[in-house]
Design an enzyme around this catalytic site. Structure first.
Site, mmCIF file in Angstrom:
data_model
loop_
_atom_site.group_PDB
_atom_site.id
_atom_site.type_symbol
_atom_site.label_atom_id
_atom_site.label_comp_id
_atom_site.label_asym_id
_atom_site.label_seq_id
_atom_site.Cartn_x
_atom_site.Cartn_y
_atom_site.Cartn_z
ATOM 1 N N ARG A 27 37.702 42.599 36.451
ATOM 2 C CA ARG A 27 37.857 42.831 37.445
ATOM 3 C C ARG A 27 36.468 44.428 37.365
ATOM 4 O O ARG A 27 35.969 45.500 37.687
ATOM 5 C CB ARG A 27 38.748 43.909 38.600
ATOM 6 C CG ARG A 27 39.968 43.018 39.053
ATOM 7 C CD ARG A 27 40.419 43.819 40.193
ATOM 8 N NE ARG A 27 41.867 43.096 40.352
ATOM 9 C CZ ARG A 27 42.676 43.571 41.003
ATOM 10 N NH1 ARG A 27 43.211 44.223 41.481
ATOM 11 N NH2 ARG A 27 43.682 42.560 41.134
ATOM 12 N N ASP A 55 35.936 39.001 41.433
ATOM 13 C CA ASP A 55 35.847 38.407 42.827
ATOM 14 C C ASP A 55 35.113 38.646 43.997
ATOM 15 O O ASP A 55 35.117 39.691 44.394
ATOM 16 C CB ASP A 55 37.267 39.930 43.153
ATOM 17 C CG ASP A 55 38.890 39.889 41.731
ATOM 18 O OD1 ASP A 55 38.906 38.558 41.265
ATOM 19 O OD2 ASP A 55 38.910 40.090 41.736
HETATM 20 O O1 G3P Z 1 41.009 35.671 37.387
HETATM 21 C C1 G3P Z 1 42.193 36.282 37.072
HETATM 22 C C2 G3P Z 1 42.535 36.979 37.731
HETATM 23 O O2 G3P Z 1 41.633 37.702 38.149
HETATM 24 C C3 G3P Z 1 43.291 36.514 39.576
HETATM 25 O O3 G3P Z 1 44.470 37.563 40.075
HETATM 26 O O4 G3P Z 1 44.625 38.872 41.586
HETATM 27 O O5 G3P Z 1 43.572 39.950 39.372
HETATM 28 O O6 G3P Z 1 42.104 38.848 41.516
HETATM 29 P P1 G3P Z 1 43.470 39.214 40.648
HETATM 30 MG MG MG Z 2 40.506 38.160 39.872
#
Ligand code: G3P
Ligand code: MG
Length: 277
Positions: A27, A55
């Site tokens: 992120r 994301d």
């Molecule tokens: O893409 C890896 C990771 O980001 C997946 O989980 O919830 O952090 O988006 P999350």
């Molecule tokens: Mg992610």
């Protein structure tokens, strides 16, 4: 900028002393700046990471935007569902002050802004967020995800001609299969989730959508699974989670020992320091 051709970096002729596991900022540099903001992404690029994970979902009109949660409360001063929020209203929110006053004024970026910032400087791992995991696993593979997120992402990436510098991932096999149909030129990675993938081997998971990599939590990255993925020619990345953080050397070392190809961490500064040492 590192080429995604070397994501599975230890393979055969590609093996070289100068190579190293991929340093991936989760992120953006989200341990140091508010997640999924331009500030966090810029900081990660300045640190010298190989890839930035971000994301992607859509605002009400279908514009792809970069934010993790389905709702606005945790990372902005707004409320409600992202999918229900018009882009203009989303853009008026503060996405930085919750983290630290120094970041007040950071916005929820559009995907296009993130692509413009990364252009030629870093590879982007765009994780498509959908609501599929609430569905029955059998349903998950039958219908495209709602909201048109995959098609809009493809359009946005193509408009900037950045397909080579983008790795799309998702927990939702529908999103990856739709990507494969719409944009066979864009690489993708499967995010492992037992809800959908239990009982499948890494090569079976990858075959669903022609993925070149398997992305796992540290506990999912068992030596057997890492080895099976590598045998299938897949890169293996381990990402940090709240329950299983991979944000310091003590957590990173054992994962590196399993021979993974990359670590996606909130503290890429610490990972870079570890690799330098
Ligand atoms: O893409 C890896 C990771 O980001 C997946 O989980 O919830 O952090 O988006 P999350
Ligand atoms: Mg992610």
């Amino acid at each position: 900028m590192r080429s995604l051709d070397t994501y599975r970096w230890e393979t055969g002729a590609r093996r070289a002393a100068s190579r190293r596991p991929w340093v991936i900022a989760h992120r953006g540099a989200s341990g140091l700046a508010p997640e999924n903001t331009l500030a966090a992404i810029e900081l990660a690029i300045d640190l010298g990471v190989d890839m930035v994970e971000a994301d992607v979902t859509v605002a009400r009109e279908g514009e792809p935007v970069v934010i993790h949660d389905e709702t606005l409360e945790r990372t902005t001063d707004g409320s409600g569902r992202v999918l229900d929020t018009p882009l203009a209203a989303l853009r008026a929110l503060d996405a930085g002050a919750w983290f630290d006053d120094a970041f007040a004024g950071q916005r929820v970026p559009t995907l296009d802004e993130v692509l413009a910032l990364a252009d030629g400087r870093v590879v982007l791992n765009l994780e498509i967020k959908t609501e599929s995991l609430r569905l029955d696993p059998d349903e998950v593979v039958r219908t495209p995800p709602p909201g048109g997120v995959v098609a809009r992402l493809v359009d946005t990436v193509r408009r900037r001609d950045l397909g080579e510098a983008v790795l799309v991932s998702s927990f939702d096999p529908r999103a990856l299969m739709q990507l494969r149909t719409l944009a066979p030129e864009i690489r993708c990675a499967a995010l492992y989730t037992p809800r959908v993938h239990d009982g499948l081997t890494p090569s079976q998971i990858a075959a669903q959508a022609g993925s070149c990599a398997l992305h796992l939590t540290s506990s999912q990255a068992t030596p057997a699974r890492v080895e099976a993925a590598h045998r299938a020619g897949l890169a293996v990345m381990v990402y940090s989670t709240r329950r299983a953080p991979v944000n310091d050397a003590a957590a990173m070392w054992p994962i590196l020992g399993r021979g993974v190809d990359g670590i996606c961490t909130d503290r890429p500064d610490r990972f870079l320091e570890l690799l330098r040492g």
